[in-house]
Design a protein around this motif. Sequence first.
Motif, PDB file in Angstrom:
ATOM      1  N   LYS A   2       0.843  -1.182   0.000  1.00  0.00           N
ATOM      2  CA  LYS A   2       0.000   0.000   0.000  1.00  0.00           C
ATOM      3  C   LYS A   2       0.888   1.245   0.000  1.00  0.00           C
ATOM      4  O   LYS A   2       2.074   1.171   0.333  1.00  0.00           O
ATOM      5  CB  LYS A   2      -0.900  -0.005   1.246  1.00  0.00           C
ATOM      6  CG  LYS A   2      -1.849  -1.189   1.303  1.00  0.00           C
ATOM      7  CD  LYS A   2      -2.737  -1.121   2.524  1.00  0.00           C
ATOM      8  CE  LYS A   2      -3.635  -2.324   2.601  1.00  0.00           C
ATOM      9  NZ  LYS A   2      -2.953  -3.490   3.198  1.00  0.00           N
ATOM     10  N   LEU A   3       0.292   2.386  -0.393  1.00  0.00           N
ATOM     11  CA  LEU A   3       1.056   3.631  -0.458  1.00  0.00           C
ATOM     12  C   LEU A   3       1.674   4.012   0.880  1.00  0.00           C
ATOM     13  O   LEU A   3       2.774   4.551   0.933  1.00  0.00           O
ATOM     14  CB  LEU A   3       0.173   4.779  -0.959  1.00  0.00           C
ATOM     15  CG  LEU A   3      -0.110   4.793  -2.458  1.00  0.00           C
ATOM     16  CD1 LEU A   3      -1.095   5.889  -2.782  1.00  0.00           C
ATOM     17  CD2 LEU A   3       1.176   5.028  -3.236  1.00  0.00           C
ATOM     18  N   ASN A   4       0.968   3.706   1.968  1.00  0.00           N
ATOM     19  CA  ASN A   4       1.505   4.077   3.271  1.00  0.00           C
ATOM     20  C   ASN A   4       2.598   3.128   3.767  1.00  0.00           C
ATOM     21  O   ASN A   4       3.189   3.348   4.811  1.00  0.00           O
ATOM     22  CB  ASN A   4       0.383   4.185   4.307  1.00  0.00           C
ATOM     23  CG  ASN A   4      -0.273   2.844   4.580  1.00  0.00           C
ATOM     24  OD1 ASN A   4      -0.175   1.943   3.756  1.00  0.00           O
ATOM     25  ND2 ASN A   4      -0.922   2.707   5.721  1.00  0.00           N
ATOM     26  N   GLU A   5       2.858   2.059   3.009  1.00  0.00           N
ATOM     27  CA  GLU A   5       3.894   1.101   3.394  1.00  0.00           C
ATOM     28  C   GLU A   5       5.198   1.333   2.621  1.00  0.00           C
ATOM     29  O   GLU A   5       6.183   0.636   2.845  1.00  0.00           O
ATOM     30  CB  GLU A   5       3.409  -0.333   3.140  1.00  0.00           C
ATOM     31  CG  GLU A   5       2.247  -0.743   4.037  1.00  0.00           C
ATOM     32  CD  GLU A   5       1.669  -2.093   3.642  1.00  0.00           C
ATOM     33  OE1 GLU A   5       2.093  -2.645   2.608  1.00  0.00           O
ATOM     34  OE2 GLU A   5       0.782  -2.580   4.355  1.00  0.00           O
ATOM     35  N   ILE A   6       5.192   2.301   1.683  1.00  0.00           N
ATOM     36  CA  ILE A   6       6.379   2.538   0.862  1.00  0.00           C
ATOM     37  C   ILE A   6       7.454   3.245   1.674  1.00  0.00           C
ATOM     38  O   ILE A   6       7.183   4.229   2.360  1.00  0.00           O
ATOM     39  CB  ILE A   6       6.027   3.399  -0.377  1.00  0.00           C
ATOM     40  CG1 ILE A   6       5.080   2.632  -1.289  1.00  0.00           C
ATOM     41  CG2 ILE A   6       7.281   3.794  -1.152  1.00  0.00           C
ATOM     42  CD1 ILE A   6       4.541   3.437  -2.436  1.00  0.00           C
ATOM     43  N   LYS A   7       8.663   2.720   1.649  1.00  0.00           N
ATOM     44  CA  LYS A   7       9.795   3.386   2.291  1.00  0.00           C
ATOM     45  C   LYS A   7      11.076   3.005   1.548  1.00  0.00           C
ATOM     46  O   LYS A   7      11.098   2.043   0.770  1.00  0.00           O
ATOM     47  CB  LYS A   7       9.883   3.029   3.769  1.00  0.00           C
ATOM     48  CG  LYS A   7      10.100   1.562   4.073  1.00  0.00           C
ATOM     49  CD  LYS A   7      10.196   1.339   5.567  1.00  0.00           C
ATOM     50  CE  LYS A   7      10.523  -0.129   5.837  1.00  0.00           C
ATOM     51  NZ  LYS A   7      10.706  -0.399   7.248  1.00  0.00           N
ATOM     52  N   ASP A   8      12.132   3.754   1.806  1.00  0.00           N
ATOM     53  CA  ASP A   8      13.412   3.480   1.158  1.00  0.00           C
ATOM     54  C   ASP A   8      13.976   2.153   1.623  1.00  0.00           C
ATOM     55  O   ASP A   8      13.681   1.674   2.722  1.00  0.00           O
ATOM     56  CB  ASP A   8      14.421   4.590   1.487  1.00  0.00           C
ATOM     57  CG  ASP A   8      14.148   5.854   0.710  1.00  0.00           C
ATOM     58  OD1 ASP A   8      13.612   5.747  -0.408  1.00  0.00           O
ATOM     59  OD2 ASP A   8      14.469   6.955   1.211  1.00  0.00           O
ATOM     60  N   ARG A   9      14.853   1.567   0.780  1.00  0.00           N
ATOM     61  CA  ARG A   9      15.519   0.322   1.163  1.00  0.00           C
ATOM     62  C   ARG A   9      16.463   0.589   2.325  1.00  0.00           C
ATOM     63  O   ARG A   9      16.924   1.711   2.536  1.00  0.00           O
ATOM     64  CB  ARG A   9      16.339  -0.230  -0.012  1.00  0.00           C
ATOM     65  CG  ARG A   9      15.587  -0.410  -1.316  1.00  0.00           C
ATOM     66  CD  ARG A   9      15.015  -1.794  -1.540  1.00  0.00           C
ATOM     67  NE  ARG A   9      15.917  -2.889  -1.286  1.00  0.00           N
ATOM     68  CZ  ARG A   9      16.508  -3.628  -2.221  1.00  0.00           C
ATOM     69  NH1 ARG A   9      16.327  -3.346  -3.503  1.00  0.00           N
ATOM     70  NH2 ARG A   9      17.275  -4.653  -1.896  1.00  0.00           N
TER      71      ARG A   9
END
Length: 158
Positions: A2-9
């Motif tokens: 989900k969009l709210n789960e996106i984060k950098d590696r």
Amino acid sequence: MKLNEIKDREGATHSKKRLGRGIGSGSGKTGGRGVKGQKSRSGVAINGFEGGQMPIYRRLPKRGFVNIFSKDFAEVSLGRLQAAVDAKKLDAKKTVTAETLKEAGVIRRVKDGVRVLSDGELKAKLTLEVAGASKAAIEKIEKAGGSITVASGAKNAE
């Protein structure tokens, strides 16, 4: 995902170095800038300095001539004028001056005046008041039934 789960590696972002925060931090005191001198200060850019060697801009000879009295005209082609008339940005019945061209968005700034060049075709009957125009442009404007007034002191030959 989900969009709210996106984060950098993991490891993609680094926290910024906190400089000058005491000897124990490893980058205290001089803050990674070395010791003393011009380059340890802020706001220093030594452009063109070559360590005492004669800089390249002084080694190479000067060439040419810059005329300080030259005029810089905003150039407008006949095709551009016709496009502005077709888009109803210019009123063909009114006199077209540098200010009206600027308001219509045909030119960005007036500079030393407007010079009309003969690129493109002109179908509209326009009355122009400009600083200069090429001979071919004057012929095309008069052939379309319009008229042009070139300001005195400006060259109208191409």
